[in-house]
Design a protein around this motif. Structure first.
Motif, PDB file in Angstrom:
ATOM      1  N   HIS D 103       0.853  -1.189   0.000  1.00 48.04           N
ATOM      2  CA  HIS D 103       0.000   0.000   0.000  1.00 48.04           C
ATOM      3  C   HIS D 103       0.888   1.238   0.000  1.00 48.04           C
ATOM      4  N   THR D 104       0.641   2.184  -0.910  1.00 49.70           N
ATOM      5  CA  THR D 104       1.463   3.379  -0.992  1.00 49.70           C
ATOM      6  C   THR D 104       0.584   4.595  -1.208  1.00 49.70           C
ATOM      7  N   ARG D 105       0.909   5.674  -0.523  1.00 53.18           N
ATOM      8  CA  ARG D 105       0.251   6.941  -0.813  1.00 53.18           C
ATOM      9  C   ARG D 105       1.258   7.866  -1.483  1.00 53.18           C
ATOM     10  N   LEU D 116       3.852   7.408   2.221  1.00 53.53           N
ATOM     11  CA  LEU D 116       3.798   6.302   3.172  1.00 53.53           C
ATOM     12  C   LEU D 116       3.730   5.018   2.386  1.00 53.53           C
ATOM     13  N   SER D 117       4.067   3.954   3.044  1.00 54.07           N
ATOM     14  CA  SER D 117       3.988   2.662   2.394  1.00 54.07           C
ATOM     15  C   SER D 117       4.055   1.567   3.428  1.00 54.07           C
ATOM     16  N   THR D 118       3.325   0.506   3.197  1.00 56.84           N
ATOM     17  CA  THR D 118       3.446  -0.668   4.045  1.00 56.84           C
ATOM     18  C   THR D 118       3.041  -1.889   3.239  1.00 56.84           C
TER      19      THR D 118
END
Lengths: 124, 124, 124, 124
Positions: D103-105, D116-118
Protein backbone atom coordinates in the motif's frame (compact mmCIF):
# COMPACT_ATOMS: atom_id res chain seq x y z
CA UNK A 1 25.29 -13.99 15.94
CA UNK A 2 23.25 -16.54 14.01
CA UNK A 3 22.06 -15.67 10.52
CA UNK A 4 18.67 -13.95 10.93
CA UNK A 5 15.97 -13.57 8.33
CA UNK A 6 14.86 -15.21 5.12
CA UNK A 7 16.26 -16.06 1.68
CA UNK A 8 13.51 -14.49 -0.47
CA UNK A 9 11.90 -11.07 -0.23
CA UNK A 10 9.55 -9.01 -2.41
CA UNK A 11 8.88 -5.25 -2.72
CA UNK A 12 5.91 -4.48 -5.01
CA UNK A 13 6.46 -0.70 -5.03
CA UNK A 14 9.18 1.09 -6.98
CA UNK A 15 9.51 4.22 -9.10
CA UNK A 16 12.42 6.37 -10.27
CA UNK A 17 11.28 9.87 -11.32
CA UNK A 18 12.14 11.02 -14.84
CA UNK A 19 15.26 13.19 -14.92
CA UNK A 20 13.34 16.01 -16.50
CA UNK A 21 10.82 16.13 -13.66
CA UNK A 22 13.06 17.53 -10.99
CA UNK A 23 12.86 21.26 -11.37
CA UNK A 24 15.55 21.38 -8.74
CA UNK A 25 18.03 18.65 -7.97
CA UNK A 26 17.00 18.98 -4.32
CA UNK A 27 13.73 17.21 -4.94
CA UNK A 28 15.27 14.04 -6.34
CA UNK A 29 14.27 10.94 -4.44
CA UNK A 30 16.12 7.66 -4.22
CA UNK A 31 14.78 4.24 -3.46
CA UNK A 32 16.95 1.86 -1.53
CA UNK A 33 16.81 -1.77 -0.51
CA UNK A 34 18.44 -2.11 2.92
CA UNK A 35 19.83 -5.59 3.53
CA UNK A 36 21.21 -6.94 6.80
CA UNK A 37 23.38 -10.04 7.03
CA UNK A 38 23.89 -10.93 10.69
CA UNK A 39 25.52 -14.28 9.95
CA UNK A 40 29.07 -15.50 9.64
CA UNK A 41 29.03 -16.20 5.89
CA UNK A 42 28.76 -13.64 3.10
CA UNK A 43 25.39 -13.52 1.36
CA UNK A 44 25.24 -13.59 -2.43
CA UNK A 45 22.19 -11.59 -3.43
CA UNK A 46 20.28 -11.50 -6.72
CA UNK A 47 17.70 -8.81 -7.47
CA UNK A 48 15.12 -9.19 -10.23
CA UNK A 49 13.13 -6.15 -11.38
CA UNK A 50 9.55 -6.53 -12.63
CA UNK A 51 7.67 -3.99 -14.76
CA UNK A 52 4.09 -3.41 -15.89
CA UNK A 53 4.75 -3.64 -19.60
CA UNK A 54 7.90 -5.61 -20.33
CA UNK A 55 9.79 -8.73 -19.27
CA UNK A 56 11.78 -8.59 -16.00
CA UNK A 57 15.30 -7.14 -15.86
CA UNK A 58 18.24 -8.71 -14.11
CA UNK A 59 19.63 -10.52 -12.36
CA UNK A 60 21.50 -7.77 -10.53
CA UNK A 61 24.15 -9.38 -8.35
CA UNK A 62 25.75 -8.09 -5.17
CA UNK A 63 27.33 -9.40 -1.98
CA UNK A 64 26.50 -8.55 1.61
CA UNK A 65 29.53 -9.51 3.70
CA UNK A 66 29.22 -11.39 6.98
CA UNK A 67 28.07 -9.17 9.87
CA UNK A 68 27.41 -6.24 7.55
CA UNK A 69 24.51 -4.19 6.16
CA UNK A 70 24.25 -2.97 2.57
CA UNK A 71 21.91 -0.10 1.67
CA UNK A 72 21.67 -0.47 -2.11
CA UNK A 73 20.06 2.32 -4.11
CA UNK A 74 18.04 1.08 -7.05
CA UNK A 75 19.23 4.14 -8.99
CA UNK A 76 22.79 2.85 -8.77
CA UNK A 77 22.08 -0.53 -10.37
CA UNK A 78 23.59 -0.59 -13.89
CA UNK A 79 24.47 -4.21 -14.72
CA UNK A 80 22.91 -5.76 -16.78
CA UNK A 81 21.00 -2.50 -17.43
CA UNK A 82 19.95 0.66 -15.55
CA UNK A 83 16.41 0.62 -14.17
CA UNK A 84 14.42 2.85 -16.52
CA UNK A 85 13.04 6.07 -15.05
CA UNK A 86 9.37 7.01 -15.06
CA UNK A 87 8.20 3.40 -14.99
CA UNK A 88 6.51 1.50 -12.19
CA UNK A 89 8.61 -1.41 -11.04
CA UNK A 90 8.74 -4.07 -8.34
CA UNK A 91 11.62 -6.16 -7.04
CA UNK A 92 12.41 -9.62 -5.73
CA UNK A 93 15.52 -10.11 -3.61
CA UNK A 94 16.96 -13.62 -3.35
CA UNK A 95 19.93 -14.64 -1.21
CA UNK A 96 21.85 -17.85 -0.58
CA UNK A 97 22.06 -16.94 3.12
CA UNK A 98 19.31 -15.58 5.39
CA UNK A 99 19.09 -11.76 5.34
CA UNK A 100 16.58 -9.14 6.48
CA UNK A 101 15.30 -6.63 3.90
CA UNK A 102 13.71 -3.19 4.33
CA UNK A 103 12.49 -0.86 1.58
CA UNK A 104 13.17 2.86 2.05
CA UNK A 105 12.65 5.92 -0.09
CA UNK A 106 14.96 8.83 0.57
CA UNK A 107 14.44 12.50 -0.19
CA UNK A 108 17.70 14.23 -0.91
CA UNK A 109 16.38 17.69 -0.13
CA UNK A 110 17.83 16.99 3.26
CA UNK A 111 20.69 14.52 3.39
CA UNK A 112 19.18 11.06 3.62
CA UNK A 113 15.83 12.19 4.91
CA UNK A 114 13.61 9.15 4.58
CA UNK A 115 10.06 9.43 3.32
CA UNK A 116 8.77 5.92 3.61
CA UNK A 117 9.89 2.55 4.76
CA UNK A 118 8.56 -0.92 5.21
CA UNK A 119 10.01 -4.28 5.98
CA UNK A 120 9.79 -6.22 2.71
CA UNK A 121 7.54 -9.26 2.33
CA UNK A 122 9.37 -12.47 3.10
CA UNK A 123 8.49 -15.18 0.59
CA UNK A 124 10.09 -18.22 2.17
CA UNK B 1 -1.84 -8.78 30.25
CA UNK B 2 0.31 -11.60 28.91
CA UNK B 3 3.70 -10.76 27.42
CA UNK B 4 3.09 -10.08 23.71
CA UNK B 5 5.63 -10.23 20.91
CA UNK B 6 8.97 -11.82 20.21
CA UNK B 7 12.50 -11.94 21.65
CA UNK B 8 14.46 -11.01 18.51
CA UNK B 9 13.88 -8.17 16.02
CA UNK B 10 15.83 -6.67 13.14
CA UNK B 11 15.77 -3.22 11.47
CA UNK B 12 17.96 -3.10 8.31
CA UNK B 13 17.62 0.67 7.82
CA UNK B 14 19.42 3.31 9.86
CA UNK B 15 21.21 6.58 9.27
CA UNK B 16 22.21 9.54 11.44
CA UNK B 17 22.91 12.69 9.36
CA UNK B 18 26.30 14.33 9.75
CA UNK B 19 26.19 17.28 12.12
CA UNK B 20 27.54 19.59 9.47
CA UNK B 21 24.73 18.77 7.07
CA UNK B 22 21.94 20.48 8.91
CA UNK B 23 21.97 24.05 7.70
CA UNK B 24 19.35 24.64 10.34
CA UNK B 25 18.85 22.66 13.48
CA UNK B 26 15.20 22.34 12.56
CA UNK B 27 15.94 19.81 9.86
CA UNK B 28 17.63 17.31 12.15
CA UNK B 29 15.99 13.93 12.13
CA UNK B 30 16.11 11.27 14.81
CA UNK B 31 15.66 7.56 14.50
CA UNK B 32 13.97 5.70 17.31
CA UNK B 33 13.31 2.11 18.21
CA UNK B 34 9.94 1.91 19.99
CA UNK B 35 9.67 -1.09 22.30
CA UNK B 36 6.56 -2.30 24.11
CA UNK B 37 6.64 -4.71 27.04
CA UNK B 38 3.09 -5.74 27.91
CA UNK B 39 4.17 -8.43 30.36
CA UNK B 40 4.62 -8.60 34.10
CA UNK B 41 8.42 -8.95 34.12
CA UNK B 42 10.96 -6.31 33.07
CA UNK B 43 12.65 -6.97 29.74
CA UNK B 44 16.43 -6.73 29.47
CA UNK B 45 17.20 -5.57 25.95
CA UNK B 46 20.44 -5.72 24.00
CA UNK B 47 20.90 -3.77 20.75
CA UNK B 48 23.68 -4.61 18.29
CA UNK B 49 24.51 -2.14 15.49
CA UNK B 50 25.75 -3.38 12.12
CA UNK B 51 27.61 -1.28 9.53
CA UNK B 52 28.65 -1.60 5.91
CA UNK B 53 32.39 -1.31 6.46
CA UNK B 54 33.32 -2.27 10.00
CA UNK B 55 32.58 -4.82 12.70
CA UNK B 56 29.34 -4.44 14.69
CA UNK B 57 29.08 -2.09 17.68
CA UNK B 58 27.51 -2.93 21.01
CA UNK B 59 25.98 -4.44 22.92
CA UNK B 60 23.89 -1.46 24.01
CA UNK B 61 21.91 -2.48 27.09
CA UNK B 62 18.62 -1.09 28.37
CA UNK B 63 15.59 -2.18 30.36
CA UNK B 64 11.92 -1.92 29.45
CA UNK B 65 9.96 -2.20 32.70
CA UNK B 66 6.87 -4.38 33.02
CA UNK B 67 3.77 -2.84 31.41
CA UNK B 68 5.80 0.00 29.89
CA UNK B 69 6.96 1.30 26.51
CA UNK B 70 10.41 2.72 25.79
CA UNK B 71 11.01 4.90 22.74
CA UNK B 72 14.80 4.81 22.47
CA UNK B 73 16.51 7.23 20.10
CA UNK B 74 19.55 5.74 18.40
CA UNK B 75 21.20 9.18 18.64
CA UNK B 76 21.13 8.89 22.43
CA UNK B 77 23.05 5.61 22.61
CA UNK B 78 26.56 6.28 23.96
CA UNK B 79 27.74 3.14 25.75
CA UNK B 80 29.94 1.40 24.60
CA UNK B 81 30.26 4.07 21.85
CA UNK B 82 28.07 6.63 20.04
CA UNK B 83 26.68 5.48 16.69
CA UNK B 84 28.80 7.28 14.09
CA UNK B 85 27.01 9.86 11.95
CA UNK B 86 26.88 9.76 8.17
CA UNK B 87 27.16 5.97 8.02
CA UNK B 88 24.54 3.44 7.01
CA UNK B 89 23.70 1.12 9.86
CA UNK B 90 21.26 -1.62 10.82
CA UNK B 91 20.19 -2.96 14.19
CA UNK B 92 19.22 -6.16 15.94
CA UNK B 93 17.18 -5.97 19.13
CA UNK B 94 17.26 -8.97 21.50
CA UNK B 95 15.26 -9.30 24.71
CA UNK B 96 14.96 -11.91 27.44
CA UNK B 97 11.18 -11.30 27.52
CA UNK B 98 8.77 -10.96 24.59
CA UNK B 99 8.47 -7.37 23.32
CA UNK B 100 7.05 -5.65 20.24
CA UNK B 101 9.37 -3.36 18.23
CA UNK B 102 8.60 -0.55 15.79
CA UNK B 103 11.10 1.58 13.88
CA UNK B 104 10.30 5.30 13.52
CA UNK B 105 12.13 8.27 12.08
CA UNK B 106 11.23 11.63 13.57
CA UNK B 107 11.62 15.06 12.04
CA UNK B 108 12.26 17.66 14.68
CA UNK B 109 11.13 20.55 12.52
CA UNK B 110 7.83 19.95 14.19
CA UNK B 111 7.91 18.38 17.62
CA UNK B 112 7.96 14.63 17.14
CA UNK B 113 6.57 14.68 13.63
CA UNK B 114 7.16 11.20 12.31
CA UNK B 115 8.35 10.62 8.80
CA UNK B 116 8.38 6.89 8.50
CA UNK B 117 7.59 3.87 10.55
CA UNK B 118 7.45 0.13 10.24
CA UNK B 119 7.03 -2.77 12.56
CA UNK B 120 10.47 -4.38 12.77
CA UNK B 121 11.12 -7.87 11.42
CA UNK B 122 10.68 -10.53 14.08
CA UNK B 123 13.43 -13.12 13.88
CA UNK B 124 12.17 -15.74 16.32
CA UNK C 1 -16.77 -12.49 3.22
CA UNK C 2 -15.15 -14.49 6.00
CA UNK C 3 -13.73 -12.64 8.99
CA UNK C 4 -10.11 -11.81 8.11
CA UNK C 5 -7.29 -11.01 10.49
CA UNK C 6 -6.41 -11.54 14.11
CA UNK C 7 -7.80 -10.83 17.58
CA UNK C 8 -4.75 -9.10 19.12
CA UNK C 9 -2.56 -6.34 17.70
CA UNK C 10 0.18 -4.08 19.07
CA UNK C 11 1.52 -0.66 18.02
CA UNK C 12 4.65 0.35 19.97
CA UNK C 13 4.77 3.91 18.61
CA UNK C 14 2.50 6.74 19.68
CA UNK C 15 2.80 10.43 20.49
CA UNK C 16 0.37 13.33 20.71
CA UNK C 17 2.14 16.71 20.46
CA UNK C 18 1.59 19.20 23.27
CA UNK C 19 -1.07 21.76 22.43
CA UNK C 20 1.37 24.57 22.99
CA UNK C 21 3.83 23.23 20.45
CA UNK C 22 1.81 23.93 17.37
CA UNK C 23 2.77 27.43 16.35
CA UNK C 24 0.08 27.07 13.77
CA UNK C 25 -2.89 24.77 13.90
CA UNK C 26 -1.95 23.56 10.46
CA UNK C 27 0.94 21.53 11.78
CA UNK C 28 -1.14 19.43 14.16
CA UNK C 29 -0.80 15.73 13.57
CA UNK C 30 -3.23 12.99 14.51
CA UNK C 31 -2.56 9.34 15.07
CA UNK C 32 -5.18 6.85 14.07
CA UNK C 33 -5.73 3.15 14.42
CA UNK C 34 -7.51 1.87 11.31
CA UNK C 35 -9.53 -1.28 11.95
CA UNK C 36 -11.23 -3.46 9.34
CA UNK C 37 -13.91 -6.00 10.17
CA UNK C 38 -14.70 -8.04 7.07
CA UNK C 39 -16.86 -10.55 8.91
CA UNK C 40 -20.56 -10.94 9.53
CA UNK C 41 -20.53 -10.22 13.27
CA UNK C 42 -19.72 -6.92 14.96
CA UNK C 43 -16.33 -6.78 16.65
CA UNK C 44 -16.06 -5.49 20.22
CA UNK C 45 -12.68 -3.84 20.53
CA UNK C 46 -10.67 -2.92 23.62
CA UNK C 47 -7.64 -0.63 23.43
CA UNK C 48 -5.08 -0.44 26.23
CA UNK C 49 -2.53 2.41 26.26
CA UNK C 50 0.96 1.87 27.69
CA UNK C 51 3.34 4.62 28.80
CA UNK C 52 6.99 4.94 29.77
CA UNK C 53 6.46 6.18 33.30
CA UNK C 54 3.02 5.19 34.57
CA UNK C 55 0.56 2.31 34.67
CA UNK C 56 -1.47 1.60 31.50
CA UNK C 57 -4.68 3.50 30.71
CA UNK C 58 -7.92 1.97 29.57
CA UNK C 59 -9.67 -0.08 28.55
CA UNK C 60 -11.08 2.11 25.79
CA UNK C 61 -14.05 0.31 24.25
CA UNK C 62 -15.49 0.62 20.76
CA UNK C 63 -17.39 -1.44 18.21
CA UNK C 64 -16.54 -2.12 14.58
CA UNK C 65 -19.76 -3.21 12.88
CA UNK C 66 -19.90 -6.18 10.52
CA UNK C 67 -18.46 -5.41 7.05
CA UNK C 68 -17.20 -2.00 8.17
CA UNK C 69 -13.97 -0.12 8.82
CA UNK C 70 -13.36 2.24 11.73
CA UNK C 71 -10.53 4.78 11.63
CA UNK C 72 -10.23 5.76 15.28
CA UNK C 73 -8.10 8.76 16.19
CA UNK C 74 -6.23 8.33 19.45
CA UNK C 75 -6.78 12.04 20.11
CA UNK C 76 -10.52 11.40 20.26
CA UNK C 77 -10.37 8.77 23.00
CA UNK C 78 -11.75 10.25 26.23
CA UNK C 79 -13.22 7.41 28.30
CA UNK C 80 -11.88 6.45 30.85
CA UNK C 81 -9.40 9.35 30.32
CA UNK C 82 -7.87 11.37 27.47
CA UNK C 83 -4.45 10.20 26.30
CA UNK C 84 -2.02 12.74 27.75
CA UNK C 85 -0.14 14.91 25.26
CA UNK C 86 3.64 15.12 25.04
CA UNK C 87 4.14 11.58 26.35
CA UNK C 88 5.37 8.53 24.48
CA UNK C 89 2.75 5.82 24.38
CA UNK C 90 2.05 2.43 22.83
CA UNK C 91 -1.19 0.57 22.28
CA UNK C 92 -2.63 -2.94 22.29
CA UNK C 93 -5.85 -3.61 20.39
CA UNK C 94 -7.90 -6.66 21.35
CA UNK C 95 -11.08 -7.83 19.64
CA UNK C 96 -13.55 -10.65 20.14
CA UNK C 97 -13.72 -11.14 16.35
CA UNK C 98 -10.85 -11.19 13.83
CA UNK C 99 -9.94 -7.72 12.53
CA UNK C 100 -7.04 -6.18 10.58
CA UNK C 101 -5.27 -3.17 12.13
CA UNK C 102 -3.10 -0.46 10.54
CA UNK C 103 -1.40 2.44 12.29
CA UNK C 104 -1.40 5.80 10.49
CA UNK C 105 -0.27 9.28 11.38
CA UNK C 106 -2.07 12.12 9.64
CA UNK C 107 -0.87 15.64 9.03
CA UNK C 108 -3.74 18.07 9.02
CA UNK C 109 -1.89 20.74 7.10
CA UNK C 110 -3.56 19.12 4.14
CA UNK C 111 -6.81 17.33 4.78
CA UNK C 112 -5.94 13.80 5.86
CA UNK C 113 -2.48 13.78 4.37
CA UNK C 114 -0.83 10.72 5.84
CA UNK C 115 2.74 10.81 7.02
CA UNK C 116 3.40 7.26 8.04
CA UNK C 117 1.67 3.97 8.17
CA UNK C 118 2.34 0.38 9.06
CA UNK C 119 0.30 -2.72 9.52
CA UNK C 120 0.28 -3.34 13.27
CA UNK C 121 1.96 -6.38 14.81
CA UNK C 122 -0.42 -9.29 15.20
CA UNK C 123 0.04 -11.00 18.54
CA UNK C 124 -2.13 -14.09 18.10
CA UNK D 1 10.35 -17.69 -11.07
CA UNK D 2 7.77 -19.40 -8.87
CA UNK D 3 4.63 -17.52 -7.90
CA UNK D 4 5.46 -15.65 -4.67
CA UNK D 5 3.04 -14.33 -2.10
CA UNK D 6 -0.50 -14.93 -0.97
CA UNK D 7 -4.03 -14.94 -2.39
CA UNK D 8 -5.69 -12.60 0.12
CA UNK D 9 -4.53 -9.22 1.44
CA UNK D 10 -6.10 -6.45 3.52
CA UNK D 11 -5.37 -2.70 3.84
CA UNK D 12 -7.39 -1.06 6.64
CA UNK D 13 -6.38 2.52 5.75
CA UNK D 14 -7.73 4.49 2.82
CA UNK D 15 -8.89 8.03 2.12
CA UNK D 16 -9.42 10.12 -0.99
CA UNK D 17 -9.49 13.87 -0.23
CA UNK D 18 -12.55 15.83 -1.32
CA UNK D 19 -12.02 17.62 -4.62
CA UNK D 20 -12.79 20.94 -3.03
CA UNK D 21 -10.08 20.56 -0.42
CA UNK D 22 -7.10 20.94 -2.67
CA UNK D 23 -6.47 24.65 -2.82
CA UNK D 24 -3.85 23.79 -5.37
CA UNK D 25 -3.77 20.74 -7.56
CA UNK D 26 -0.21 20.19 -6.40
CA UNK D 27 -1.34 18.96 -3.02
CA UNK D 28 -3.48 16.15 -4.36
CA UNK D 29 -2.52 12.77 -3.02
CA UNK D 30 -3.23 9.40 -4.56
CA UNK D 31 -3.43 6.03 -2.90
CA UNK D 32 -2.21 3.03 -4.79
CA UNK D 33 -2.22 -0.72 -4.30
CA UNK D 34 0.98 -2.12 -5.78
CA UNK D 35 0.64 -5.76 -6.83
CA UNK D 36 3.42 -8.07 -7.96
CA UNK D 37 2.83 -11.31 -9.83
CA UNK D 38 6.11 -13.20 -10.15
CA UNK D 39 4.50 -16.36 -11.48
CA UNK D 40 3.91 -17.80 -14.93
CA UNK D 41 0.10 -17.44 -14.94
CA UNK D 42 -1.88 -14.23 -15.01
CA UNK D 43 -3.56 -13.30 -11.73
CA UNK D 44 -7.23 -12.32 -11.69
CA UNK D 45 -7.67 -9.85 -8.86
CA UNK D 46 -10.83 -8.70 -7.09
CA UNK D 47 -10.83 -5.66 -4.80
CA UNK D 48 -13.62 -5.04 -2.27
CA UNK D 49 -13.90 -1.62 -0.61
CA UNK D 50 -15.24 -1.32 2.95
CA UNK D 51 -16.62 1.87 4.53
CA UNK D 52 -17.57 3.09 7.98
CA UNK D 53 -21.20 3.80 7.23
CA UNK D 54 -22.41 1.80 4.24
CA UNK D 55 -22.22 -1.65 2.69
CA UNK D 56 -19.03 -2.59 0.81
CA UNK D 57 -18.46 -1.57 -2.82
CA UNK D 58 -17.20 -3.82 -5.57
CA UNK D 59 -16.00 -6.16 -6.73
CA UNK D 60 -13.47 -4.20 -8.76
CA UNK D 61 -11.78 -6.59 -11.19
CA UNK D 62 -8.35 -6.38 -12.79
CA UNK D 63 -5.62 -8.63 -14.14
CA UNK D 64 -1.95 -8.71 -13.26
CA UNK D 65 -0.18 -10.49 -16.12
CA UNK D 66 2.45 -13.14 -15.54
CA UNK D 67 5.84 -11.70 -14.48
CA UNK D 68 4.41 -8.19 -14.17
CA UNK D 69 3.60 -5.58 -11.53
CA UNK D 70 0.49 -3.41 -11.49
CA UNK D 71 0.37 -0.19 -9.45
CA UNK D 72 -3.35 0.48 -9.31
CA UNK D 73 -4.53 3.87 -8.04
CA UNK D 74 -7.73 3.66 -6.01
CA UNK D 75 -8.75 7.00 -7.53
CA UNK D 76 -8.86 5.35 -10.95
CA UNK D 77 -11.34 2.63 -10.00
CA UNK D 78 -14.70 3.38 -11.61
CA UNK D 79 -16.50 0.06 -12.17
CA UNK D 80 -18.93 -0.72 -10.56
CA UNK D 81 -18.68 2.78 -8.98
CA UNK D 82 -16.00 5.38 -8.13
CA UNK D 83 -14.73 5.30 -4.58
CA UNK D 84 -16.39 8.27 -2.88
CA UNK D 85 -14.09 11.07 -1.75
CA UNK D 86 -13.87 12.33 1.82
CA UNK D 87 -14.81 8.97 3.32
CA UNK D 88 -12.66 6.56 5.26
CA UNK D 89 -12.33 3.25 3.47
CA UNK D 90 -10.46 -0.03 3.67
CA UNK D 91 -9.75 -2.66 1.04
CA UNK D 92 -9.43 -6.41 0.62
CA UNK D 93 -7.50 -7.75 -2.37
CA UNK D 94 -8.18 -11.32 -3.48
CA UNK D 95 -6.38 -13.15 -6.29
CA UNK D 96 -6.64 -16.58 -7.89
CA UNK D 97 -2.82 -16.73 -8.04
CA UNK D 98 -0.30 -15.77 -5.35
CA UNK D 99 0.68 -12.09 -5.46
CA UNK D 100 2.48 -9.64 -3.17
CA UNK D 101 0.67 -6.42 -2.20
CA UNK D 102 2.01 -3.09 -0.91
CA UNK D 103 0.00 0.00 0.00
CA UNK D 104 1.46 3.38 -0.99
CA UNK D 105 0.25 6.94 -0.81
CA UNK D 106 1.71 9.33 -3.36
CA UNK D 107 1.97 13.10 -3.18
CA UNK D 108 1.77 14.63 -6.61
CA UNK D 109 3.46 17.86 -5.61
CA UNK D 110 6.55 16.11 -6.84
CA UNK D 111 6.01 13.44 -9.47
CA UNK D 112 5.27 10.20 -7.65
CA UNK D 113 6.79 11.28 -4.36
CA UNK D 114 5.64 8.67 -1.90
CA UNK D 115 4.46 9.62 1.55
CA UNK D 116 3.80 6.30 3.17
CA UNK D 117 3.99 2.66 2.39
CA UNK D 118 3.45 -0.67 4.05
CA UNK D 119 3.27 -4.24 2.93
CA UNK D 120 -0.41 -5.18 3.21
CA UNK D 121 -1.63 -7.76 5.71
CA UNK D 122 -1.74 -11.24 4.20
CA UNK D 123 -4.90 -13.06 5.23
CA UNK D 124 -4.18 -16.58 3.98
Amino acid sequence: MRALGKRCWAIPEGYIPPASTGTSRQMTSHEAVCMLNTGEREAHVTITIFFSDREPAGPYRMTVPARRTLHQRFNDLTDPEPIPADKDYASVIESDEPIVVQHTRLDSRQAELALLSTIAFSCD
